[in-house]
Enzyme design. Structure first.
Site, PDB file in Angstrom:
ATOM      1  N   ARG A   1       2.105 -10.585   6.234  1.00 31.09           N
ATOM      2  CA  ARG A   1       3.143 -11.106   5.335  1.00 31.09           C
ATOM      3  C   ARG A   1       3.575 -10.032   4.337  1.00 31.09           C
ATOM      4  O   ARG A   1       2.735  -9.274   3.828  1.00 31.09           O
ATOM      5  CB  ARG A   1       2.640 -12.358   4.608  1.00 31.09           C
ATOM      6  CG  ARG A   1       2.296 -13.451   5.599  1.00 31.09           C
ATOM      7  CD  ARG A   1       2.285 -14.848   5.031  1.00 31.09           C
ATOM      8  NE  ARG A   1       1.819 -15.774   6.067  1.00 31.09           N
ATOM      9  CZ  ARG A   1       2.576 -16.264   7.050  1.00 31.09           C
ATOM     10  NH1 ARG A   1       3.862 -15.951   7.117  1.00 31.09           N
ATOM     11  NH2 ARG A   1       2.078 -17.067   7.957  1.00 31.09           N
ATOM     12  N   ASP A   2       4.899  -9.993   4.093  1.00 29.10           N
ATOM     13  CA  ASP A   2       5.415  -9.047   3.102  1.00 29.10           C
ATOM     14  C   ASP A   2       4.853  -9.399   1.729  1.00 29.10           C
ATOM     15  O   ASP A   2       4.772 -10.566   1.342  1.00 29.10           O
ATOM     16  CB  ASP A   2       6.947  -9.095   3.091  1.00 29.10           C
ATOM     17  CG  ASP A   2       7.546  -7.885   2.392  1.00 29.10           C
ATOM     18  OD1 ASP A   2       8.146  -7.037   3.077  1.00 29.10           O
ATOM     19  OD2 ASP A   2       7.416  -7.792   1.142  1.00 29.10           O
ATOM     20  N   ILE A   3       4.481  -8.382   0.974  1.00 28.13           N
ATOM     21  CA  ILE A   3       3.869  -8.593  -0.339  1.00 28.13           C
ATOM     22  C   ILE A   3       4.876  -9.148  -1.348  1.00 28.13           C
ATOM     23  O   ILE A   3       4.492  -9.760  -2.358  1.00 28.13           O
ATOM     24  CB  ILE A   3       3.246  -7.267  -0.844  1.00 28.13           C
ATOM     25  CG1 ILE A   3       2.137  -7.519  -1.843  1.00 28.13           C
ATOM     26  CG2 ILE A   3       4.297  -6.307  -1.376  1.00 28.13           C
ATOM     27  CD1 ILE A   3       1.264  -6.301  -2.102  1.00 28.13           C
TER      28      ILE A   3
ATOM     29  N   ASN B   1      15.142  -1.577   8.607  1.00 26.77           N
ATOM     30  CA  ASN B   1      15.804  -0.567   7.783  1.00 26.77           C
ATOM     31  C   ASN B   1      15.408   0.813   8.317  1.00 26.77           C
ATOM     32  O   ASN B   1      14.231   1.094   8.527  1.00 26.77           O
ATOM     33  CB  ASN B   1      15.375  -0.709   6.327  1.00 26.77           C
ATOM     34  CG  ASN B   1      15.909  -1.977   5.708  1.00 26.77           C
ATOM     35  OD1 ASN B   1      17.054  -2.344   5.911  1.00 26.77           O
ATOM     36  ND2 ASN B   1      15.072  -2.681   4.953  1.00 26.77           N
TER      37      ASN B   1
ATOM     38  N   GLU C   1      11.996   2.065   2.725  1.00 25.11           N
ATOM     39  CA  GLU C   1      11.055   2.513   1.683  1.00 25.11           C
ATOM     40  C   GLU C   1       9.755   3.043   2.272  1.00 25.11           C
ATOM     41  O   GLU C   1       9.169   3.975   1.724  1.00 25.11           O
ATOM     42  CB  GLU C   1      10.730   1.351   0.737  1.00 25.11           C
ATOM     43  CG  GLU C   1      11.890   0.976  -0.180  1.00 25.11           C
ATOM     44  CD  GLU C   1      11.621  -0.316  -0.936  1.00 25.11           C
ATOM     45  OE1 GLU C   1      10.467  -0.803  -0.917  1.00 25.11           O
ATOM     46  OE2 GLU C   1      12.578  -0.839  -1.520  1.00 25.11           O
ATOM     47  N   VAL C   2       9.283   2.401   3.317  1.00 24.89           N
ATOM     48  CA  VAL C   2       7.991   2.786   3.894  1.00 24.89           C
ATOM     49  C   VAL C   2       8.239   3.556   5.189  1.00 24.89           C
ATOM     50  O   VAL C   2       8.853   3.015   6.119  1.00 24.89           O
ATOM     51  CB  VAL C   2       7.112   1.544   4.155  1.00 24.89           C
ATOM     52  CG1 VAL C   2       5.781   1.966   4.778  1.00 24.89           C
ATOM     53  CG2 VAL C   2       6.881   0.762   2.865  1.00 24.89           C
TER      54      VAL C   2
ATOM     55  N   HIS D   1       8.879  -0.491  10.888  1.00 23.69           N
ATOM     56  CA  HIS D   1       8.520  -1.900  10.738  1.00 23.69           C
ATOM     57  C   HIS D   1       9.747  -2.761  10.936  1.00 23.69           C
ATOM     58  O   HIS D   1      10.861  -2.357  10.607  1.00 23.69           O
ATOM     59  CB  HIS D   1       7.900  -2.169   9.356  1.00 23.69           C
ATOM     60  CG  HIS D   1       8.702  -1.647   8.205  1.00 23.69           C
ATOM     61  ND1 HIS D   1       8.723  -0.318   7.848  1.00 23.69           N
ATOM     62  CD2 HIS D   1       9.536  -2.285   7.333  1.00 23.69           C
ATOM     63  CE1 HIS D   1       9.516  -0.156   6.798  1.00 23.69           C
ATOM     64  NE2 HIS D   1      10.031  -1.324   6.477  1.00 23.69           N
TER      65      HIS D   1
ATOM     66  N   HIS E   1      11.270  -6.419   9.858  1.00 24.39           N
ATOM     67  CA  HIS E   1      11.171  -7.600   9.004  1.00 24.39           C
ATOM     68  C   HIS E   1      11.568  -8.828   9.824  1.00 24.39           C
ATOM     69  O   HIS E   1      12.554  -8.785  10.564  1.00 24.39           O
ATOM     70  CB  HIS E   1      12.154  -7.511   7.828  1.00 24.39           C
ATOM     71  CG  HIS E   1      11.899  -6.401   6.858  1.00 24.39           C
ATOM     72  ND1 HIS E   1      11.298  -6.613   5.635  1.00 24.39           N
ATOM     73  CD2 HIS E   1      12.186  -5.076   6.916  1.00 24.39           C
ATOM     74  CE1 HIS E   1      11.235  -5.456   4.969  1.00 24.39           C
ATOM     75  NE2 HIS E   1      11.765  -4.511   5.726  1.00 24.39           N
TER      76      HIS E   1
HETATM   77  P1  AMP Z   1      11.685  -1.313   3.758  1.00 22.94           P
HETATM   78  O1  AMP Z   1      12.634  -1.202   2.616  1.00 22.94           O
HETATM   79  O2  AMP Z   1      12.336  -1.867   5.008  1.00 22.94           O
HETATM   80  O3  AMP Z   1      10.934  -0.019   4.011  1.00 22.94           O
HETATM   81  O4  AMP Z   1      10.649  -2.434   3.353  1.00 22.94           O
HETATM   82  C1  AMP Z   1       9.325  -2.198   2.969  1.00 22.94           C
HETATM   83  C2  AMP Z   1       8.709  -3.551   2.726  1.00 22.94           C
HETATM   84  O5  AMP Z   1       7.312  -3.372   2.625  1.00 22.94           O
HETATM   85  C3  AMP Z   1       9.170  -4.243   1.444  1.00 22.94           C
HETATM   86  O6  AMP Z   1       9.739  -5.518   1.775  1.00 22.94           O
HETATM   87  C4  AMP Z   1       7.878  -4.387   0.625  1.00 22.94           C
HETATM   88  O7  AMP Z   1       7.831  -5.584  -0.114  1.00 22.94           O
HETATM   89  C5  AMP Z   1       6.813  -4.314   1.708  1.00 22.94           C
HETATM   90  N1  AMP Z   1       5.510  -3.857   1.276  1.00 22.94           N
HETATM   91  C6  AMP Z   1       5.226  -2.755   0.540  1.00 22.94           C
HETATM   92  N2  AMP Z   1       3.899  -2.645   0.351  1.00 22.94           N
HETATM   93  C7  AMP Z   1       3.330  -3.693   0.994  1.00 22.94           C
HETATM   94  C8  AMP Z   1       1.987  -4.141   1.171  1.00 22.94           C
HETATM   95  N3  AMP Z   1       0.937  -3.482   0.636  1.00 22.94           N
HETATM   96  N4  AMP Z   1       1.766  -5.276   1.901  1.00 22.94           N
HETATM   97  C9  AMP Z   1       2.800  -5.957   2.426  1.00 22.94           C
HETATM   98  N5  AMP Z   1       4.096  -5.585   2.306  1.00 22.94           N
HETATM   99  C10 AMP Z   1       4.348  -4.472   1.579  1.00 22.94           C
END
Ligand code: AMP
Length: 120
Positions: free
Chosen positions: A32-34, A91, A99-100, A104, A106
């Site tokens: 689950r997204d945080i 994304n 961001e990550v 991934h 969503h």
């Molecule tokens: P993106 O902008 O597509 O890279 O989205 C990164 C997503 O990762 C965001 O929706 C964050 O809320 C989620 N996220 C970041 N850190 C964590 C974590 N430790 N556990 C779960 N989701 C996370």
């Protein structure tokens, strides 16, 4: 772009930080997204080191790609969002605000998700 082994999802995959896991198989982890943006907001990731969708699409094996796609469908069914409807989104790069830097997908559902993109 080289893969950063210290990104947050790499650390989750290594068990260094916790996650709310809902699915795992040989190639895929989902949790689950945080910071959920809908009642169902799940992140589905490959276990392999792929920076982005572009990287995954170019270099992942057919087995890894099939596993990810099957997992997304299975998770949507398990979350009970197939009949009401859901959205999957990846994304990729700066314009999409990725961001990550670990690929991934969503999976959003559980409410009306509105327009596909915000109006500007
Ligand atoms: P993106 O902008 O597509 O890279 O989205 C990164 C997503 O990762 C965001 O929706 C964050 O809320 C989620 N996220 C970041 N850190 C964590 C974590 N430790 N556990 C779960 N989701 C996370």
């Amino acid at each position: 772009m080289a893969y950063d082994r210290n990104n947050v999802f790499a650390r989750i995959l290594r068990g260094e930080i916790p996650c709310s896991k809902i699915y795992e198989d040989a190639h895929v982890l989902a949790f689950r997204d945080i910071s959920p943006q809908s009642p169902t907001h799940v992140l589905v990731i490959p276990k392999g080191e792929y920076v982005s969708f572009d990287d995954f699409a170019q270099t992942a094996s057919a087995e890894e790609i099939a596993a990810l796609v099957r997992a997304i469908g299975d998770i949507a069914r398990a979350e009970g969002v197939v009949d009401s409807g859901y959205r999957i989104l990846a994304n990729t790069g700066p314009a999409a605000h990725q961001e990550v830097p670990h690929f991934h997908v969503h999976l959003f559902g559980g409410r009306d998700l509105g327009a596909m993109l915000p109006r500007r």
